[in-house]
Design a protein around this motif. Structure first.
Motif, PDB file in Angstrom:
ATOM      1  N   GLY A 132       0.830  -1.199   0.000  1.00  0.00           N
ATOM      2  CA  GLY A 132       0.000   0.000   0.000  1.00  0.00           C
ATOM      3  C   GLY A 132       0.859   1.242   0.000  1.00  0.00           C
ATOM      4  N   ILE A 133       0.511   2.207  -0.836  1.00  0.00           N
ATOM      5  CA  ILE A 133       1.294   3.445  -0.959  1.00  0.00           C
ATOM      6  C   ILE A 133       0.375   4.640  -0.749  1.00  0.00           C
ATOM      7  CG2 ILE A 133       2.820   4.816  -2.417  1.00  0.00           C
ATOM      8  CD1 ILE A 133       3.540   2.343  -3.957  1.00  0.00           C
ATOM      9  N   ASP A 134       0.724   5.476   0.230  1.00  0.00           N
ATOM     10  CA  ASP A 134       0.031   6.742   0.435  1.00  0.00           C
ATOM     11  C   ASP A 134       0.805   7.825  -0.318  1.00  0.00           C
ATOM     12  OD1 ASP A 134      -1.976   8.441   2.113  1.00  0.00           O
ATOM     13  OD2 ASP A 134      -0.035   9.406   2.415  1.00  0.00           O
ATOM     14  N   VAL A 135       0.141   8.464  -1.270  1.00  0.00           N
ATOM     15  CA  VAL A 135       0.802   9.425  -2.163  1.00  0.00           C
ATOM     16  C   VAL A 135       0.399  10.837  -1.781  1.00  0.00           C
ATOM     17  CG1 VAL A 135       1.132  10.134  -4.556  1.00  0.00           C
ATOM     18  CG2 VAL A 135       0.723   7.725  -4.021  1.00  0.00           C
TER      19      VAL A 135
ATOM     20  N   ILE B 176      -4.444   1.258   3.213  1.00  0.00           N
ATOM     21  CA  ILE B 176      -4.525   0.979   1.776  1.00  0.00           C
ATOM     22  C   ILE B 176      -4.079  -0.452   1.496  1.00  0.00           C
ATOM     23  CG2 ILE B 176      -3.595   1.601  -0.488  1.00  0.00           C
ATOM     24  CD1 ILE B 176      -3.397   4.489   0.560  1.00  0.00           C
ATOM     25  N   ALA B 177      -3.003  -0.889   2.170  1.00  0.00           N
ATOM     26  CA  ALA B 177      -2.527  -2.266   1.991  1.00  0.00           C
ATOM     27  C   ALA B 177      -3.556  -3.268   2.496  1.00  0.00           C
ATOM     28  CB  ALA B 177      -1.198  -2.445   2.723  1.00  0.00           C
ATOM     29  N   GLU B 178      -4.171  -2.988   3.659  1.00  0.00           N
ATOM     30  CA  GLU B 178      -5.209  -3.875   4.188  1.00  0.00           C
ATOM     31  C   GLU B 178      -6.390  -3.958   3.221  1.00  0.00           C
ATOM     32  OE1 GLU B 178      -6.302  -2.403   7.994  1.00  0.00           O
ATOM     33  OE2 GLU B 178      -4.374  -2.856   8.951  1.00  0.00           O
ATOM     34  N   PHE B 179      -6.792  -2.814   2.691  1.00  0.00           N
ATOM     35  CA  PHE B 179      -7.896  -2.777   1.729  1.00  0.00           C
ATOM     36  C   PHE B 179      -7.578  -3.634   0.511  1.00  0.00           C
ATOM     37  CE2 PHE B 179     -10.189  -0.820  -1.838  1.00  0.00           C
ATOM     38  CZ  PHE B 179     -11.484  -0.816  -1.344  1.00  0.00           C
ATOM     39  N   GLY B 180      -6.325  -3.560   0.034  1.00  0.00           N
ATOM     40  CA  GLY B 180      -5.911  -4.362  -1.107  1.00  0.00           C
ATOM     41  C   GLY B 180      -5.903  -5.851  -0.821  1.00  0.00           C
ATOM     42  N   LEU B 181      -5.584  -6.221   0.427  1.00  0.00           N
ATOM     43  CA  LEU B 181      -5.557  -7.636   0.796  1.00  0.00           C
ATOM     44  C   LEU B 181      -6.962  -8.216   0.958  1.00  0.00           C
ATOM     45  CD1 LEU B 181      -2.639  -7.657   3.392  1.00  0.00           C
ATOM     46  CD2 LEU B 181      -2.630  -8.763   1.152  1.00  0.00           C
ATOM     47  N   LEU B 182      -7.876  -7.404   1.457  1.00  0.00           N
ATOM     48  CA  LEU B 182      -9.214  -7.900   1.775  1.00  0.00           C
ATOM     49  C   LEU B 182     -10.195  -7.776   0.614  1.00  0.00           C
ATOM     50  CD1 LEU B 182      -9.526  -6.429   5.393  1.00  0.00           C
ATOM     51  CD2 LEU B 182      -8.942  -8.774   4.736  1.00  0.00           C
ATOM     52  N   LYS B 183      -9.871  -6.978  -0.378  1.00  0.00           N
ATOM     53  CA  LYS B 183     -10.754  -6.762  -1.525  1.00  0.00           C
ATOM     54  C   LYS B 183     -10.070  -7.230  -2.803  1.00  0.00           C
ATOM     55  CE  LYS B 183     -13.979  -4.481   0.779  1.00  0.00           C
ATOM     56  NZ  LYS B 183     -15.386  -4.929   0.876  1.00  0.00           N
ATOM     57  N   LYS B 184     -10.883  -7.689  -3.746  1.00  0.00           N
ATOM     58  CA  LYS B 184     -10.368  -8.034  -5.059  1.00  0.00           C
ATOM     59  C   LYS B 184     -10.500  -6.802  -5.950  1.00  0.00           C
ATOM     60  CE  LYS B 184     -10.787 -11.328  -8.860  1.00  0.00           C
ATOM     61  NZ  LYS B 184     -11.540 -12.494  -9.414  1.00  0.00           N
ATOM     62  N   ILE B 185      -9.368  -6.242  -6.360  1.00  0.00           N
ATOM     63  CA  ILE B 185      -9.367  -4.985  -7.109  1.00  0.00           C
ATOM     64  C   ILE B 185      -8.767  -5.235  -8.494  1.00  0.00           C
ATOM     65  CG2 ILE B 185      -8.704  -2.549  -7.047  1.00  0.00           C
ATOM     66  CD1 ILE B 185      -8.045  -2.917  -4.087  1.00  0.00           C
ATOM     67  N   ASP B 186      -9.416  -4.728  -9.505  1.00  0.00           N
ATOM     68  CA  ASP B 186      -8.903  -4.869 -10.867  1.00  0.00           C
ATOM     69  C   ASP B 186      -7.613  -4.080 -11.026  1.00  0.00           C
ATOM     70  OD1 ASP B 186     -11.026  -6.434 -11.619  1.00  0.00           O
ATOM     71  OD2 ASP B 186     -12.231  -4.738 -12.323  1.00  0.00           O
ATOM     72  N   ASN B 187      -6.698  -4.651 -11.813  1.00  0.00           N
ATOM     73  CA  ASN B 187      -5.428  -3.976 -12.069  1.00  0.00           C
ATOM     74  C   ASN B 187      -5.626  -2.767 -12.979  1.00  0.00           C
ATOM     75  OD1 ASN B 187      -3.742  -5.643 -10.534  1.00  0.00           O
ATOM     76  ND2 ASN B 187      -3.518  -7.113 -12.188  1.00  0.00           N
ATOM     77  N   TRP B 188      -4.894  -1.716 -12.678  1.00  0.00           N
ATOM     78  CA  TRP B 188      -4.912  -0.487 -13.467  1.00  0.00           C
ATOM     79  C   TRP B 188      -4.049  -0.681 -14.716  1.00  0.00           C
ATOM     80  CZ3 TRP B 188      -0.886   2.900 -14.823  1.00  0.00           C
ATOM     81  CH2 TRP B 188      -1.255   4.168 -15.272  1.00  0.00           C
ATOM     82  N   THR B 189      -4.492  -0.113 -15.829  1.00  0.00           N
ATOM     83  CA  THR B 189      -3.694  -0.156 -17.047  1.00  0.00           C
ATOM     84  C   THR B 189      -3.420   1.271 -17.514  1.00  0.00           C
ATOM     85  OG1 THR B 189      -5.706  -0.345 -18.400  1.00  0.00           O
ATOM     86  CG2 THR B 189      -4.579  -2.388 -17.804  1.00  0.00           C
ATOM     87  N   LYS B 190      -2.307   1.456 -18.119  1.00  0.00           N
ATOM     88  CA  LYS B 190      -1.898   2.778 -18.583  1.00  0.00           C
ATOM     89  C   LYS B 190      -2.803   3.242 -19.721  1.00  0.00           C
ATOM     90  CE  LYS B 190       2.324   5.076 -20.232  1.00  0.00           C
ATOM     91  NZ  LYS B 190       3.751   4.837 -20.584  1.00  0.00           N
TER      92      LYS B 190
END
Length: 356
Positions: free
Chosen positions: A9-12, A116-130
């Motif tokens: 998880g990255i906080d920007v 953010i990292a926890e959210f990513g682990l617990l949810k299935k999120i589609d990968n972002w594409t450029k």
């Protein structure tokens, strides 16, 4: 203990990047592997990617998750995508809602990265594409055009006020008129550049021609919708698209005391809703199926704007359908297959299985 998943998880923020690498254990315990802090610069982004490679578990796939923070996340997102990382970009309100469900009351950048990292682990999120280069340019130009249109509206209002003053300096009025002409020139240049980009991209030009077969939807409207949705890249169905644009219905009911009016959420992309306002007015006047649809809704609820919003949502779903199927709009099919239904809220939903 066996590790099931890992996520970074990255906080920007404008100047800094806070990173937390976490794993999901077999007993569903969330464990922090490591954390780091980097500057939001090209040099430190390279250090961040090397840091992730050193700390990740090589036997498991890794997804990097970050929030969409204006334009400040774009440099990092492009670098991660170009270097082969699986990346997900989520809306800040989704992470904020997850944070409120936890017991943590103090929030800083490091804690935010952990959430953010926890959210990513617990949810299935589609990968972002450029985004495709042409779509990215179109998006920038369409938003520049919108800003110029807003500025021209303000300038015209100011000119109107000056013309009706008791005493007005003629040179002031002249400069106001020159300013409006200058804005008109800039708007024309932006629109010309948008058309040049589409002409240089054959596949995009072809799809826009299909969409423009809708009455009321011209080149500019089609270009804005396509650019704002990145060519419907991560849109899986029409219901998701409706939510993305903020046309989804909010209605709260609980027992006998709570029963709020149904309204659209307005939480989605405001640029799409703004672009579809005038096309909906035109479509009601010149497209028979949509005109009948509008009249049936208006007869039922007697609220003009609510009926026009329903037509906007209908147009958005039709644009998505024509884009996917690569076909021209067929009003006869639309009339026969869709508008014969009884008026109800369900008529405002999916069309992706309807051939246009």
């Amino acid at each position: 203990m066996k590790v099931l998943r890992q996520c970074c998880g990255i906080d920007v923020s404008m100047d800094a990047l806070d990173v937390v690498l976490m794993t999901l254990q077999e007993d569903f315990e969330l464990k922090i592997v490591s954390s780091g802090h980097f500057a939001n610069t090209k040099k430190d982004i390279k250090k961040l990617m090397n840091w992730v490679k050193r700390h990740q578990l090589n036997d498991l796939p890794l997804q990097v998750v970050m929030e969409a923070t204006g334009v400040y996340h774009e440099q990092l997102a492009y670098a991660l995508y170009d270097n082969g990382f699986e990346l997900a970009v989520v809306l800040p309100n989704k992470v904020a809602n997850y944070c409120r469900s936890t017991d943590v009351r103090r929030i800083d950048d490091k804690i935010s990265a952990r959430h953010i990292a926890e959210f990513g682990l617990l949810k299935k999120i589609d990968n972002w594409t450029k985004p495709h280069a042409s779509l990215l340019k179109l998006k920038g130009l369409s938003r520049e055009r919108e800003q110029l249109l807003n500025e021209r509206t303000r300038a015209k209002n100011q000119q109107h006020a000056k013309e009706h003053m008791a005493e007005v300096d003629k040179f002031t009025l002249k400069r106001a008129k020159q300013h409006i002409k200058f804005l008109d020139k800039l708007i024309g240049q932006v629109e010309t550049q948008m058309k040049e980009i589409v002409d240089q991209t054959p596949w995009l030009k072809k799809k826009i021609e299909y969409i423009s077969s809708l009455k009321g939807v011209g080149f500019i409207t089609a270009a804005i919708v396509i650019a704002e949705t990145n060519g419907f890249n991560l849109i899986r169905n029409s219901r998701q698209l409706v939510c993305y644009a903020g046309y989804d219905i909010n209605n709260k009911q609980s027992g006998t005391s709570v029963n709020t009016k149904a309204r659209i959420s307005h939480k989605g992309n405001k640029h799409i809703r703004k672009a579809l306002y005038f096309p909906a007015l035109t479509a009601v006047q010149h497209d028979e199926p949509l005109s009948n649809f509008y009249n049936r809704l208006f007869d039922r609820q007697k609220i003009k704007m609510k009926s026009y919003v329903a037509v906007q949502r209908k147009l958005l779903i039709l644009i998505y359908t024509l884009w996917k199927k690569e076909e021209r709009y067929n009003p006869e099919y639309f009339k026969d297959k869709f508008l014969l239904e009884q008026p109800r809220e369900a008529t405002l939903t999916e069309l992706d299985q309807v051939r246009s």
